[in-house]
Motif scaffolding. Sequence first.
Motif, short mmCIF file in Angstrom:
data_model
loop_
_atom_site.label_atom_id
_atom_site.label_comp_id
_atom_site.label_asym_id
_atom_site.label_seq_id
_atom_site.Cartn_x
_atom_site.Cartn_y
_atom_site.Cartn_z
N ARG A 41 0.83 -1.21 0.00
CA ARG A 41 0.00 0.00 0.00
C ARG A 41 0.87 1.26 0.00
O ARG A 41 0.60 2.21 -0.75
CB ARG A 41 -0.93 -0.01 1.21
CG ARG A 41 -1.81 1.23 1.33
CD ARG A 41 -2.73 1.13 2.54
NE ARG A 41 -1.99 0.85 3.75
CZ ARG A 41 -1.33 1.79 4.44
NH1 ARG A 41 -1.29 3.03 4.00
NH2 ARG A 41 -0.69 1.46 5.55
N ARG A 42 1.92 1.25 0.83
CA ARG A 42 2.82 2.41 0.85
C ARG A 42 3.53 2.56 -0.48
O ARG A 42 3.74 3.69 -0.96
CB ARG A 42 3.84 2.26 1.98
CG ARG A 42 3.24 2.41 3.39
CD ARG A 42 4.33 2.55 4.43
NE ARG A 42 5.16 1.35 4.52
CZ ARG A 42 4.89 0.33 5.32
NH1 ARG A 42 3.83 0.38 6.12
NH2 ARG A 42 5.68 -0.73 5.36
N LEU A 43 3.90 1.42 -1.10
CA LEU A 43 4.55 1.48 -2.40
C LEU A 43 3.62 2.07 -3.45
O LEU A 43 4.02 2.90 -4.27
CB LEU A 43 4.99 0.08 -2.81
CG LEU A 43 5.67 -0.04 -4.19
CD1 LEU A 43 6.94 0.81 -4.24
CD2 LEU A 43 6.00 -1.49 -4.50
N VAL A 44 2.36 1.65 -3.42
CA VAL A 44 1.38 2.19 -4.37
C VAL A 44 1.19 3.68 -4.15
O VAL A 44 1.10 4.46 -5.11
CB VAL A 44 0.03 1.44 -4.22
CG1 VAL A 44 -1.06 2.15 -4.99
CG2 VAL A 44 0.17 0.00 -4.71
N GLU A 45 1.16 4.10 -2.88
CA GLU A 45 1.01 5.52 -2.59
C GLU A 45 2.21 6.31 -3.12
O GLU A 45 2.05 7.40 -3.69
CB GLU A 45 0.85 5.73 -1.09
CG GLU A 45 -0.48 5.23 -0.54
CD GLU A 45 -0.57 5.33 0.96
OE1 GLU A 45 0.48 5.67 1.59
OE2 GLU A 45 -1.65 5.07 1.52
N LEU A 62 4.16 5.36 -5.59
CA LEU A 62 4.08 5.34 -7.06
C LEU A 62 3.05 6.35 -7.56
O LEU A 62 3.29 7.05 -8.56
CB LEU A 62 3.71 3.94 -7.55
CG LEU A 62 4.81 2.87 -7.44
CD1 LEU A 62 4.27 1.52 -7.84
CD2 LEU A 62 6.00 3.25 -8.32
N ARG A 63 1.93 6.43 -6.84
CA ARG A 63 0.91 7.40 -7.25
C ARG A 63 1.44 8.83 -7.12
O ARG A 63 1.23 9.68 -8.00
CB ARG A 63 -0.34 7.21 -6.40
CG ARG A 63 -1.52 8.09 -6.85
CD ARG A 63 -2.76 7.84 -6.00
NE ARG A 63 -3.30 6.51 -6.25
CZ ARG A 63 -3.28 5.53 -5.36
NH1 ARG A 63 -2.73 5.72 -4.16
NH2 ARG A 63 -3.80 4.36 -5.63
N ALA A 64 2.15 9.08 -6.02
CA ALA A 64 2.73 10.42 -5.84
C ALA A 64 3.76 10.71 -6.91
O ALA A 64 3.82 11.83 -7.45
CB ALA A 64 3.36 10.53 -4.45
N ALA A 65 4.57 9.68 -7.25
CA ALA A 65 5.58 9.87 -8.30
C ALA A 65 4.92 10.13 -9.65
O ALA A 65 5.40 10.96 -10.44
CB ALA A 65 6.49 8.64 -8.37
N MET A 66 3.83 9.41 -9.93
CA MET A 66 3.12 9.62 -11.19
C MET A 66 2.53 11.02 -11.26
O MET A 66 2.58 11.67 -12.31
CB MET A 66 2.02 8.57 -11.35
CG MET A 66 2.54 7.16 -11.61
SD MET A 66 1.22 5.92 -11.69
CE MET A 66 0.30 6.50 -13.11
N GLU A 67 1.98 11.49 -10.15
CA GLU A 67 1.44 12.85 -10.13
C GLU A 67 2.56 13.87 -10.34
O GLU A 67 2.40 14.86 -11.08
CB GLU A 67 0.72 13.10 -8.81
CG GLU A 67 -0.55 12.29 -8.65
CD GLU A 67 -1.18 12.47 -7.28
OE1 GLU A 67 -0.56 13.17 -6.44
OE2 GLU A 67 -2.27 11.92 -7.05
N GLU A 68 3.70 13.61 -9.69
CA GLU A 68 4.84 14.53 -9.86
C GLU A 68 5.34 14.49 -11.30
O GLU A 68 5.67 15.53 -11.88
CB GLU A 68 5.96 14.13 -8.90
CG GLU A 68 7.15 15.07 -8.93
CD GLU A 68 8.23 14.68 -7.94
OE1 GLU A 68 9.32 15.26 -7.98
OE2 GLU A 68 7.97 13.76 -7.13
N ASN A 69 5.40 13.27 -11.88
CA ASN A 69 5.84 13.15 -13.27
C ASN A 69 4.87 13.83 -14.22
O ASN A 69 5.28 14.43 -15.23
CB ASN A 69 5.98 11.67 -13.66
CG ASN A 69 7.22 11.04 -13.05
OD1 ASN A 69 8.15 11.75 -12.65
ND2 ASN A 69 7.25 9.72 -12.97
#
Length: 406
Positions: free
Chosen positions: A173-177, A179-186
């Motif tokens: 779950r933390r990894l997904v969070e 990744l989601r934050a990284a995708m938003e930043e990207n």
Amino acid sequence: MSWIDGRERWVYAALAYALLAISAITAAWQGAGAGVGAGPGSAWAAALLAGVPWPVAALVAAGWLAPVPWLYPRRDTHRTLVVAHYLLLMALAAALAATSLPFVLFVSAGYPLAIAMLPGRLVLAGVTLTALVNVTTQAGPGAGTTLLTVIAGVAVPLVVAGWYVSAEHDRRRRLVERLRAAMEENAELNARLLDQARRAGVLDERHRVAGEIHDTLAQDLVALIGQLSAADRAPHEDSRRRHLDRAAELARRGLSETRRSVRALRPGPLEDAELPDAIGHMARSWAEAAGVELRFEVTGTPVALAAEVEAALFRVAQEALANVAKHAGATRTALTLSYTDETVLLDVRDDGTGFDPQRPADGFGLDGMRQRARGVGGTLDVESEPGQGTTVAVAVPAIPDDERLD
């Protein structure tokens, strides 16, 4: 959405109260003390009540269930309080079941409450605890060894497995969070890069149009003015007509090059000729109009280059010769185009007045030539001294034109 959505806390509390009520009614119907567990598994639970009648204990349990609706929405922020509440509830349920067997049904409320209330890593531990309470409160007098076997062989592995699965779930779950934050930043970075690319594209296009206008229309207009002035000073009609014809040719060529520049096409002479021929024709035409002696030489084996490379070399040669005519006051000029395996060199030398290359220059000339050379991965160097003439040296990579080679 189901009607349960948003009402879960009341559903879980109502379920626990229902199981408690059914257990109490059954116990009252069977009579106080009916079905009391007599084995070692129930002795410790019965001792918790210390002679307190089961109806009183049932009322205490009912009161202890009251905070469930309040705790449910706060289970993530008050984890310690939730766990303590659950453990004491299981102790009360175990004591009731040890005193009166029908309360084993109330013990079963621990299953949904464990799933709903406990932190993820403790859910399976809570379910296992509820199962153990059920087993121990119903165990017979000789069930000690069996109970230990159940605890060691089933309960402990289940708790450990539940802890591991929950820990892995939390990690993912933390990894997904992340990744989601990284995708938003990207995505945000992508938007910025696209905006920068758009701005850079607009700026490059402005430079291209400015360079094309400077290298074509502006030079043709200067030459046109020179021809018209010469025609005005011509002593004979034939000479005047020759200058006017030359002026008309320059005007037509300027119009054609302007149209090509707007459409981002290659320079006109390169449409119908190879680079050496196009530069040679342009240089001879320039020498005739400027009245300057010119020597043009090609060394190496000419090869077809990428369109942008040939256009850059042609425009740099054109601008360098225009600068000779406008500023150098030269009598002789040499232009050399050299092909090597990896590089194409263009040198323009004159015997004019020269200048100090370190002094800032006005206009688009030298800066425009440097930008054209850099635009195709090349370099441009200027060597000059006052009274010593000027040399412009350009080196660009010999990028082949794949389409023409095919």
